[in-house]
Design a protein around this motif. Structure first.
Motif, mmCIF file in Angstrom:
data_model
loop_
_atom_site.group_PDB
_atom_site.id
_atom_site.type_symbol
_atom_site.label_atom_id
_atom_site.label_comp_id
_atom_site.label_asym_id
_atom_site.label_seq_id
_atom_site.Cartn_x
_atom_site.Cartn_y
_atom_site.Cartn_z
ATOM 1 N N MET A 1 0.847 -1.181 0.000
ATOM 2 C CA MET A 1 0.000 0.000 0.000
ATOM 3 C C MET A 1 0.895 1.248 0.000
ATOM 4 N N PRO A 2 0.723 2.168 -0.956
ATOM 5 C CA PRO A 2 1.563 3.367 -1.023
ATOM 6 C C PRO A 2 1.422 4.242 0.224
ATOM 7 N N SER A 3 2.534 4.838 0.629
ATOM 8 C CA SER A 3 2.510 5.722 1.795
ATOM 9 C C SER A 3 3.662 6.711 1.707
ATOM 10 N N PHE A 4 3.576 7.763 2.514
ATOM 11 C CA PHE A 4 4.679 8.706 2.689
ATOM 12 C C PHE A 4 4.538 9.353 4.052
ATOM 13 N N ASP A 5 5.626 9.994 4.494
ATOM 14 C CA ASP A 5 5.645 10.665 5.796
ATOM 15 C C ASP A 5 5.755 12.168 5.589
ATOM 16 N N VAL A 6 5.012 12.920 6.384
ATOM 17 C CA VAL A 6 5.102 14.368 6.411
ATOM 18 C C VAL A 6 5.929 14.728 7.639
ATOM 19 N N VAL A 7 7.057 15.398 7.428
ATOM 20 C CA VAL A 7 7.950 15.749 8.524
ATOM 21 C C VAL A 7 8.372 17.209 8.402
ATOM 22 N N SER A 8 9.016 17.706 9.429
ATOM 23 C CA SER A 8 9.646 19.022 9.395
ATOM 24 C C SER A 8 11.032 18.853 10.007
ATOM 25 N N GLU A 9 12.039 18.797 9.148
ATOM 26 C CA GLU A 9 13.407 18.545 9.600
ATOM 27 C C GLU A 9 14.341 19.645 9.133
ATOM 28 N N LEU A 10 15.442 19.785 9.848
ATOM 29 C CA LEU A 10 16.506 20.713 9.470
ATOM 30 C C LEU A 10 17.719 19.917 9.022
ATOM 31 N N ASP A 11 18.380 20.407 7.995
ATOM 32 C CA ASP A 11 19.643 19.822 7.578
ATOM 33 C C ASP A 11 20.735 20.492 8.424
ATOM 34 N N LYS A 12 21.230 19.777 9.417
ATOM 35 C CA LYS A 12 22.187 20.351 10.386
ATOM 36 C C LYS A 12 23.450 20.880 9.697
ATOM 37 N N HIS A 13 23.886 20.160 8.674
ATOM 38 C CA HIS A 13 25.092 20.580 7.962
ATOM 39 C C HIS A 13 24.875 21.932 7.275
ATOM 40 N N GLN A 14 23.710 22.109 6.659
ATOM 41 C CA GLN A 14 23.419 23.376 5.996
ATOM 42 C C GLN A 14 23.227 24.507 7.008
ATOM 43 N N VAL A 15 22.686 24.195 8.180
ATOM 44 C CA VAL A 15 22.551 25.204 9.230
ATOM 45 C C VAL A 15 23.933 25.687 9.659
#
Length: 161
Positions: free
Chosen positions: A1-15
């Motif tokens: 069954m198709p699925s995906f996750d909705v998240v809010s993450e930061l790329d620490k390296h880019q920060v």
């Protein structure tokens, strides 16, 4: 069954890169010559701005914001603290928010259910898992979430067929 996750993450390296670049910019700017102004990245997703006056700290916020955007990090994740002045120095903490809080997750799930799409959304910690029978339904959910103004930037990961 198709699925995906909705998240809010930061790329620490880019920060880290954005904070380093902002430090270089402050060091080279004419209006900051001879001023002890700097950005300090702490381990807990927080950037502390140090300067000699409050108006300089406000200018530094704009510099940091521009660098974060240039590195692909949404400025909506920045949460500014209060400016503290003492001994001819001013400092301001800026918290970089990460993860979807429970209130926002409930709001996302409610929006998906109100859209009457044939998908299920469930909260799993600091993310929302969306599953459905058709890939097109999941893409409609992504389009729906992109079209709304939420207080946190969202990313869509782990898309599986």
């Amino acid at each position: 069954m198709p699925s995906f996750d909705v998240v809010s993450e930061l790329d620490k390296h880019q920060v880290t890169n954005a904070v380093d670049q902002a430090n270089r910019l402050v060091g080279n700017r004419f209006d900051f010559k001879g001023v002890n102004a700097r950005f300090e990245l702490t381990g807990k997703n927080e950037v502390i701005l140090h300067a000699e006056a409050e108006f300089q700290v406000k200018q530094m916020v704009e510099i940091l914001q521009a660098e974060l955007i240039r590195k692909g990090i949404d400025a909506a994740c920045m949460e500014e603290g209060k400016v503290e002045e003492a001994n001819r120095t001013a400092r301001m903490p800026i918290k970089l928010r990460e993860g979807i809080e429970t209130e926002l997750a409930k709001k996302i799930v409610k929006m998906i259910k109100d859209a009457k799409l044939k998908v299920q959304a469930q909260i799993q910690g600091e993310q929302v898992r969306v599953t459905g029978k058709k890939r097109d339904d999941l893409q409609e959910v992504m389009a729906l979430l992109r079209g709304t103004e939420l207080e946190m930037p969202l990313q869509y990961i782990n898309f599986r067929d």
